[in-house]
Design a protein around this motif. Structure first.
Motif, PDB file in Angstrom:
ATOM      1  N   MET A   1      -4.172  54.489   3.388  1.00 47.77           N
ATOM      2  CA  MET A   1      -2.954  54.688   2.643  1.00 47.77           C
ATOM      3  C   MET A   1      -2.074  53.456   2.771  1.00 47.77           C
ATOM      4  N   LYS A   2      -1.383  53.160   1.720  1.00 48.77           N
ATOM      5  CA  LYS A   2      -0.429  52.057   1.741  1.00 48.77           C
ATOM      6  C   LYS A   2       0.946  52.606   1.406  1.00 48.77           C
ATOM      7  N   PHE A   3       1.932  52.081   2.102  1.00 51.40           N
ATOM      8  CA  PHE A   3       3.316  52.455   1.848  1.00 51.40           C
ATOM      9  C   PHE A   3       4.141  51.182   1.747  1.00 51.40           C
ATOM     10  N   LYS A   4       5.023  51.146   0.781  1.00 53.28           N
ATOM     11  CA  LYS A   4       5.959  50.023   0.699  1.00 53.28           C
ATOM     12  C   LYS A   4       7.046  50.244   1.736  1.00 53.28           C
ATOM     13  N   VAL A   5       7.424  49.164   2.396  1.00 51.21           N
ATOM     14  CA  VAL A   5       8.494  49.229   3.385  1.00 51.21           C
ATOM     15  C   VAL A   5       9.579  48.227   3.010  1.00 51.21           C
ATOM     16  N   VAL A   6      10.798  48.565   3.349  1.00 47.38           N
ATOM     17  CA  VAL A   6      11.934  47.672   3.133  1.00 47.38           C
ATOM     18  C   VAL A   6      12.449  47.288   4.510  1.00 47.38           C
ATOM     19  N   ILE A   7      12.432  45.998   4.795  1.00 45.46           N
ATOM     20  CA  ILE A   7      12.866  45.499   6.102  1.00 45.46           C
ATOM     21  C   ILE A   7      14.118  44.658   5.900  1.00 45.46           C
ATOM     22  N   THR A   8      15.154  44.990   6.639  1.00 45.77           N
ATOM     23  CA  THR A   8      16.393  44.221   6.576  1.00 45.77           C
ATOM     24  C   THR A   8      16.814  43.827   7.985  1.00 45.77           C
ATOM     25  N   TYR A   9      17.431  42.680   8.080  1.00 46.49           N
ATOM     26  CA  TYR A   9      17.963  42.238   9.362  1.00 46.49           C
ATOM     27  C   TYR A   9      19.361  42.827   9.528  1.00 46.49           C
ATOM     28  N   ASP A  10      19.599  43.434  10.679  1.00 45.73           N
ATOM     29  CA  ASP A  10      20.905  44.022  10.981  1.00 45.73           C
ATOM     30  C   ASP A  10      21.577  43.170  12.056  1.00 45.73           C
ATOM     31  N   PRO A  11      22.589  42.395  11.684  1.00 43.89           N
ATOM     32  CA  PRO A  11      23.228  41.500  12.653  1.00 43.89           C
ATOM     33  C   PRO A  11      23.919  42.245  13.801  1.00 43.89           C
ATOM     34  N   GLU A  12      24.410  43.441  13.536  1.00 47.90           N
ATOM     35  CA  GLU A  12      25.056  44.214  14.607  1.00 47.90           C
ATOM     36  C   GLU A  12      24.028  44.664  15.646  1.00 47.90           C
ATOM     37  N   TYR A  13      22.872  45.124  15.178  1.00 46.62           N
ATOM     38  CA  TYR A  13      21.776  45.533  16.065  1.00 46.62           C
ATOM     39  C   TYR A  13      21.051  44.304  16.625  1.00 46.62           C
ATOM     40  N   GLU A  14      21.148  43.193  15.914  1.00 43.65           N
ATOM     41  CA  GLU A  14      20.429  41.950  16.237  1.00 43.65           C
ATOM     42  C   GLU A  14      18.919  42.170  16.190  1.00 43.65           C
ATOM     43  N   GLY A  15      18.506  42.843  15.136  1.00 43.54           N
ATOM     44  CA  GLY A  15      17.092  43.126  14.945  1.00 43.54           C
ATOM     45  C   GLY A  15      16.862  43.625  13.533  1.00 43.54           C
ATOM     46  N   TYR A  16      15.673  44.143  13.304  1.00 39.42           N
ATOM     47  CA  TYR A  16      15.248  44.552  11.975  1.00 39.42           C
ATOM     48  C   TYR A  16      15.200  46.069  11.858  1.00 39.42           C
ATOM     49  N   VAL A  17      15.640  46.556  10.711  1.00 34.50           N
ATOM     50  CA  VAL A  17      15.600  47.978  10.391  1.00 34.50           C
ATOM     51  C   VAL A  17      14.614  48.147   9.242  1.00 34.50           C
ATOM     52  N   VAL A  18      13.737  49.142   9.363  1.00 35.39           N
ATOM     53  CA  VAL A  18      12.680  49.350   8.378  1.00 35.39           C
ATOM     54  C   VAL A  18      12.801  50.751   7.782  1.00 35.39           C
ATOM     55  N   ASP A  19      12.684  50.820   6.467  1.00 38.03           N
ATOM     56  CA  ASP A  19      12.735  52.098   5.757  1.00 38.03           C
ATOM     57  C   ASP A  19      11.480  52.220   4.905  1.00 38.03           C
ATOM     58  N   VAL A  20      10.965  53.452   4.799  1.00 35.58           N
ATOM     59  CA  VAL A  20       9.828  53.741   3.925  1.00 35.58           C
ATOM     60  C   VAL A  20      10.360  54.641   2.815  1.00 35.58           C
ATOM     61  N   PRO A  21      10.730  54.065   1.671  1.00 32.26           N
ATOM     62  CA  PRO A  21      11.364  54.851   0.616  1.00 32.26           C
ATOM     63  C   PRO A  21      10.549  56.054   0.153  1.00 32.26           C
ATOM     64  N   GLU A  22       9.236  55.933   0.172  1.00 25.46           N
ATOM     65  CA  GLU A  22       8.352  57.008  -0.286  1.00 25.46           C
ATOM     66  C   GLU A  22       8.364  58.213   0.663  1.00 25.46           C
ATOM     67  N   LEU A  23       8.694  57.977   1.939  1.00 23.77           N
ATOM     68  CA  LEU A  23       8.701  59.042   2.949  1.00 23.77           C
ATOM     69  C   LEU A  23      10.145  59.263   3.393  1.00 23.77           C
ATOM     70  N   ILE A  24      10.810  60.191   2.778  1.00 21.19           N
ATOM     71  CA  ILE A  24      12.243  60.391   2.996  1.00 21.19           C
ATOM     72  C   ILE A  24      12.555  60.626   4.472  1.00 21.19           C
ATOM     73  N   GLY A  25      13.445  59.791   4.991  1.00 23.67           N
ATOM     74  CA  GLY A  25      13.866  59.899   6.377  1.00 23.67           C
ATOM     75  C   GLY A  25      13.000  59.133   7.358  1.00 23.67           C
ATOM     76  N   CYS A  26      11.947  58.481   6.878  1.00 24.45           N
ATOM     77  CA  CYS A  26      11.062  57.726   7.765  1.00 24.45           C
ATOM     78  C   CYS A  26      11.619  56.313   7.917  1.00 24.45           C
ATOM     79  N   MET A  27      12.160  56.049   9.102  1.00 21.28           N
ATOM     80  CA  MET A  27      12.770  54.751   9.393  1.00 21.28           C
ATOM     81  C   MET A  27      12.428  54.353  10.830  1.00 21.28           C
TER      82      MET A  27
END
Length: 72
Positions: A1-27
């Protein structure tokens, strides 16, 4: 299975946050890009397992390998 992921850098966390739009709430998140990708794979497996347990999935296979596409 393949899932698209959205990765953003969060300067407050000083790291990366990842979301899987296809799987609601999967972060997930990670301090490095690689850690974030590894963590989201675990989160996807967990999300799918919960859905399977509740009878909402019928295509899940136990030893599936998950790959994602990354948009930055």
């Amino acid at each position: 299975m393949k899932f698209k992921v959205v990765i953003t850098y969060d300067p407050e966390y000083e790291g990366y946050v990842v979301d899987v739009p296809e799987l609601i709430g999967c972060m997930s998140q990670g301090k490095t890009f690689d850690e974030a990708l590894s963590n989201i794979k675990d989160a996807i497996r967990g999300w799918l397992e919960v859905e399977k347990r509740h009878g909402r999935l019928n295509y899940f296979e136990e030893n599936e390998v998950f790959l994602g596409e990354v948009t930055i």
